[in-house]
Design a protein around this motif. Structure first.
Motif, PDB file in Angstrom:
ATOM      1  N   SER A 596      47.142  36.283  41.135  1.00 11.77           N
ATOM      2  CA  SER A 596      45.797  35.793  40.856  1.00 11.77           C
ATOM      3  C   SER A 596      45.213  35.143  42.101  1.00 11.77           C
ATOM      4  N   GLN A 597      43.896  35.190  42.218  1.00 13.79           N
ATOM      5  CA  GLN A 597      43.211  34.583  43.351  1.00 13.79           C
ATOM      6  C   GLN A 597      41.756  34.307  42.990  1.00 13.79           C
ATOM      7  N   LYS A 671      45.987  39.709  37.479  1.00 18.58           N
ATOM      8  CA  LYS A 671      46.615  40.894  36.898  1.00 18.58           C
ATOM      9  C   LYS A 671      46.781  40.688  35.399  1.00 18.58           C
ATOM     10  N   LEU A 672      46.393  41.694  34.616  1.00 21.62           N
ATOM     11  CA  LEU A 672      46.551  41.634  33.170  1.00 21.62           C
ATOM     12  C   LEU A 672      47.863  42.294  32.746  1.00 21.62           C
ATOM     13  N   PHE A 673      48.024  43.554  33.100  1.00 20.52           N
ATOM     14  CA  PHE A 673      49.272  44.265  32.815  1.00 20.52           C
ATOM     15  C   PHE A 673      49.260  45.572  33.589  1.00 20.52           C
ATOM     16  N   LYS A 677      43.839  45.059  36.220  1.00 21.35           N
ATOM     17  CA  LYS A 677      43.523  43.702  36.641  1.00 21.35           C
ATOM     18  C   LYS A 677      42.168  43.305  36.078  1.00 21.35           C
ATOM     19  N   GLY A 678      42.023  42.019  35.797  1.00 21.11           N
ATOM     20  CA  GLY A 678      40.774  41.533  35.224  1.00 21.11           C
ATOM     21  C   GLY A 678      40.052  40.602  36.180  1.00 21.11           C
ATOM     22  N   GLY A 716      35.031  41.928  34.367  1.00 17.21           N
ATOM     23  CA  GLY A 716      35.305  43.296  34.796  1.00 17.21           C
ATOM     24  C   GLY A 716      36.767  43.647  34.717  1.00 17.21           C
ATOM     25  N   LEU A 717      37.030  44.931  34.818  1.00 17.94           N
ATOM     26  CA  LEU A 717      38.392  45.462  34.876  1.00 17.94           C
ATOM     27  C   LEU A 717      38.533  46.274  36.145  1.00 17.94           C
TER      28      LEU A 717
END
Length: 772
Positions: A596-597, A671-673, A677-678, A716-717
């Protein structure tokens, strides 16, 4: 409460209960453990010391916990989903299928407490603390078991940390000892600092690197011995660095360069070292064995930093290899140094270079969409010659074409077609003698000339012919700093096939008229880029790009356009543009976690027309909105200032631009999975005109410009499929600058359940790559 609402509430409760049962019972993994085994859930370290500050003690504990082995199963909020998937998959009967995939790829086997060696971990912690100067440290280990789970607890009781009292460098008669002594002021070992074995190792590496710059090719850090005396003083050590007595003689010898032999046609697959006498070319200090006469000898003179008689130098060694790689003509570069048979204390340097294919074709097919509801495709065909004049020059000839369609909406039927060609030639050097960049760089400086023609046809509206030519220089100081200076940058735009429909609309909207005006722009441009974003371990990284575009300056002085106020001076019956344009793009990336950032960007642009120009050319003006800008507004539809185009009744979207630009964005990325990434983001900004335009009231810059800032937000994705990132952003406005003052914030109007609101405000952006 109505029956409908009651049923919906019951349904929500069922979902909640099912989800709770999944977490409480589904992830209970201990029932799958073998008889008598415990699940290891992790270890903790407690440092007992009254001298160390609490903050430092906590940091030391965290660092030591990272040394414990084995690592427990990966968890999330106290759960271990990977272990759960491993358990429910069971033992697969064959090494394929869904069960095998779920167990081996998604799942993770249990980490058993029986695999934990408490004594081994205790010794690791003891060694770690003593290497940090906490001599005679005591470490105890214990464990706690409950509900078939076990943890390990380690208690570290360090003694007082030892401090460096003195540092002594080699003082024998060897020449290298004098070199080491002269570099002592750069030593990493400092009197008064804590003893640290890692710092001693780093100091040996530093000394080795220094000796490698002075000819000691065969030396290595293992030949330096650090003698540590802790017997004298109060928790103090004396560090003495010496050259080992058993160091081989060649390690103690400084070597010079003798022969330099280059094989430009080396091939791994066959014996390419065989050659005829006529294949050998002696050029200055180099022996070039080019069996196919592939390159001019001066190519190697520019790439190789060594000269005959030079002391071996690792910096020059690495610079030479990097230069060969950056020439772009070799797929494989190998270097070898051998002791010379003809002269003592010298090395013969061999360079084995494997060629890339000289000529190749690359075809690119792109699909694209934008916030103006256009969908299209583009085809690019590039033919390349990597060594046109035997000097590692790169010739690229491109042919491209594309089309953009709006299948529904205000522009339906007004499609955009373009076709064109571009030719560029790049030399791996500066070909103007007076242009020079100080210092040595591993990156090859380049001179580039480009010619481009493009024909764009907006059906039912107009067509544009665009000619562009540039000539300039590109160079990098290092991996972080890059420059591009175009000594000449020319653009000529000429319209044709302008329809009566467009001309009628242009009479009502001056901005439409400027699109079809002839344009002649020429002048120097310069771009400077700095970035350290390649340093993945840094918490804060930055990117900056600064651009300067100066058009018509010298010509304005010669023709008198700088002082003439009423007459527009033309060249070949076309008014030439005069302006100074500057743009800065600053980005900051804050690393919040492993995946994450927080990314932020500020863009500031200023364009100042003068002399022969009252406004910036349309192609050089600033715009906002769209997939890489303020995503809650359609591309080029926002601004300038508080202006809103309501005067024309045409069937296509307005195309707004300005002389000044301010834009800033902040985006949280995580990162979602898997590959998904979201992001959640806020964008803000606007454009303004430098001078008042009666056709665009409210468009000029004023002291109240901050009241005209547009604001948008969204989520967003990003789908990261390794070779490209597909991005989807859904955005909506929070502040509309074109509304009356006091009514511009529209947060209270947000209504995702309203169809008309969604149609007017929700903007879907689809793009390739991150916005910044």
């Amino acid at each position: 409460m109505s029956k409908k609402h009651s049923n919906k509430k019951t349904e929500y409760i069922r979902y909640f209960i099912a989800l709770s049962l999944f977490f409480v019972f589904g992830c209970s993994n201990t029932k799958y453990l073998p008889e008598g085994e415990l699940l290891y859930t992790g270890g903790s370290v407690t440092v007992k010391d009254s001298v160390i500050k609490k903050k430092e003690r906590k940091a030391l504990e965290k660092e030591m916990e990272g040394l414990l082995r084995p690592k427990p199963n990966k968890g999330f909020l106290g759960l271990r989903p990977k272990l759960w998937f491993y358990n429910i998959a069971g033992e697969p009967k064959k090494q394929k299928g869904f069960r095998y995939w779920l167990r081996t790829k998604v799942g993770e086997p249990p980490v058993l407490f029986s695999k934990v060696d408490l004594d081994y971990n205790a010794s690791v912690l003891r060694n770690f603390t003593e290497n940090r100067g906490y001599f005679k440290t005591r470490v105890s280990a214990d464990s706690t078991a409950k509900n078939k789970r076990a943890t390990a607890e380690y208690t570290v009781t360090p003694k007082q940390q030892y401090i460096i009292k003195s540092v002594t460098f080699p003082d024998d008669s060897l020449a290298m000892s004098r070199i080491i002594g002269r570099s002592s002021r750069r030593s990493l070992l400092k009197v008064g600092k804590p003893y640290d074995l890692d710092v001693i190792k780093a100091e040996r590496e530093r000394i080795d690197a220094r000796l490698k710059e002075k000819g000691y090719y065969y030396f290595n850090p293992d030949y330096i011995l650090a003698q540590v005396d802790s017997t004298k003083g109060d928790h103090e050590v004396k560090v003495r660095l010496v050259i080992k007595a058993d160091a081989p003689p060649k390690a103690l010898t400084a070597y010079k360069i003798n022969k330099i032999i280059v094989y430009p046609n080396f091939s791994i697959s066959k014996d390419s070292l065989k050659y005829k006498p006529e294949d050998v070319v002696q050029y200055k200090d180099f022996t070039i064995i080019d069996t196919a006469n592939t390159f001019k000898p001066r190519v190697f003179d520019r790439a190789i930093y060594f000269k005959k008689g030079d002391l071996y130098n690792r910096k020059d060694h690495n610079l030479t290899l990097n230069r060969f790689v950056n020439l772009g003509t070799f797929s494989f570069v190998k270097n070898e140094f051998k002791p010379s048979d003809s002269l003592p204390k010298t090395l013969d340097s061999y360079y084995y270079l494997t060629l890339l294919p000289k000529k190749f074709i690359r075809v690119e097919v792109l699909g694209k969409t934008n916030s103006a509801s256009y969908t299209g495709t583009e085809l690019n065909v590039n033919w390349n010659n990597r060594n046109l004049f035997r000097g590692a020059e790169l010739l690229t000839v491109s042919v491209f074409g594309g089309a953009d369609f709006q299948l529904s909406g205000t522009n339906n039927g007004k499609n955009i077609y373009k076709v064109g060609t571009e030719t560029s030639l790049t030399w791996p050097r500066f070909i103007v003698p007076f242009f020079h960049v100080e210092g040595s760089s591993e990156y090859v400086p380049r001179t580039k000339a480009t010619v481009r023609y493009e024909y764009q046809n907006r059906t039912q509206l107009y067509a544009l012919n665009s000619f562009k030519a540039s000539y300039g220089y590109l160079w990098k100081e290092n991996v972080r700093k890059e420059h591009q200076f175009n000594l000449m940058d020319i653009t000529y735009v000429s319209p044709n096939h302008v329809t009566a429909e467009y001309l009628a609309d242009a009479e009502e909207d001056e901005s439409l008229k400027k699109v079809i005006e002839k344009q002649l722009i020429f002048g120097p441009t310069y771009t400077y880029t700095y970035t350290n974003t390649m340093q993945k371990r840094k918490k804060n990284t930055f990117y900056f790009s600064g651009e300067a575009d100066l058009a018509g300056n010298v010509t304005g002085l010669i023709t008198g356009a700088n002082v003439k106020k009423n007459d527009t001076i033309k060249i070949f019956d076309v008014p030439f543009s005069q302006y100074a344009k500057f743009r800065g793009d600053f980005r900051h990336y804050l690393k919040l976690g492993k995946e994450s950032q927080l990314a932020s960007r500020v863009i500031l642009g200023v364009g100042i027309p003068y002399g022969n120009s009252g406004v910036l050319p349309t192609s050089k003006q600033f715009v906002v909105g769209g997939t890489n800008s303020i995503r809650a507004f359609r591309a080029r539809s926002l601004g300038p200032g508080s202006y809103l185009n309501t005067t024309t009744d045409n069937d296509y979207l307005p195309d707004q631009s300005g002389d000044l630009k301010l834009e800033f964005s902040t985006e949280y990325r995580a990162k979602l999975f898997s590959i998904v990434k979201g992001a959640a983001f806020i964008d803000a900004g606007n454009i303004w005109l430098m001078n008042k335009d009666p056709n665009k009231p409210g468009g000029e810059i004023s002291k109240d410009f901050m009241k005209e800032i547009a604001v948008g937000a969204g989520v967003g994705l990003r789908f990261d499929v390794s070779f490209f990132i597909l991005r989807t952003d859904l955005a909506f406005p929070l502040r509309k600058p074109y509304l009356p003052d006091g009514e511009r914030w529209v947060i209270k109007d947000i209504d995702f359940g309203s169809g008309p609101w969604r149609k007017e405000n929700l903007i879907l952006n689809i793009a390739i790559g991150y916005p910044f």
